[in-house]
Scaffold this motif. Sequence first.
Motif: not given
Length: 230
Positions: A10-12, A89-90, A95-100, A127-131
Amino acid sequence: MMKKLALFDLDLTLINESGGNLHLDSFDYAFKKVFNLDTDIRNEIDYSGKTDLGLIIEMCNKHEVAKETIQDNISEFINVMSSHFEKNICNISIAPMPGSINLLKYLSNSVDTMLGIVTGNCSSIANAKLKRLNMDEYFDNNLKGFGDIFERRIDIVKNVMLKATKYENKIAAFVFDDTPRGMEAAVGAGIKCIAVMTGKYKDKSIFSKYKPVLILNNLEEIEKIKNIFT
């Protein structure tokens, strides 16, 4: 045709939590609340590519917390850390990494490819990050591996692979990761890896020893990835 399995850190790799790091702040918050420790995880530990469970144990050992005390409080620690993260988290920039997103869309549209997660994050934070980024829809919940179940990253990868074989006996699996520890876990589990140089490691030679099938500058190099997943 043999099924393919794309496993993502996930991260980076997929996600960028910029403007600070709430996840790391949540560690320090929980260390104080649960163990009454004043910690600075950014500067006390090399956390890159490690599991949340491993980091809890490593930090507690560094501060000479008794083994029994650690074990008795790990569940509470993860709950406190996760609650703090989910509550805030709010308020952070993530943000999504470029291209992900484009890559996930492409792979999820392939009937011969399954998508999973292998992250050192504990399950609730991952899951919090993904959602938050609407990325959870791309992944099979049964093919997610997290860092609050296993201390060693290699065991996360092996566990997800074990679950994947319940779908298909023969699978060509690839782990996308931005850290040498992620590469090491993939290779140790007998899986091919794809290095993504979007984290702190920018030297190709650091990844080369793990013999990745690709070394990418970022996930926008989708044509190179398509050659593997076509």
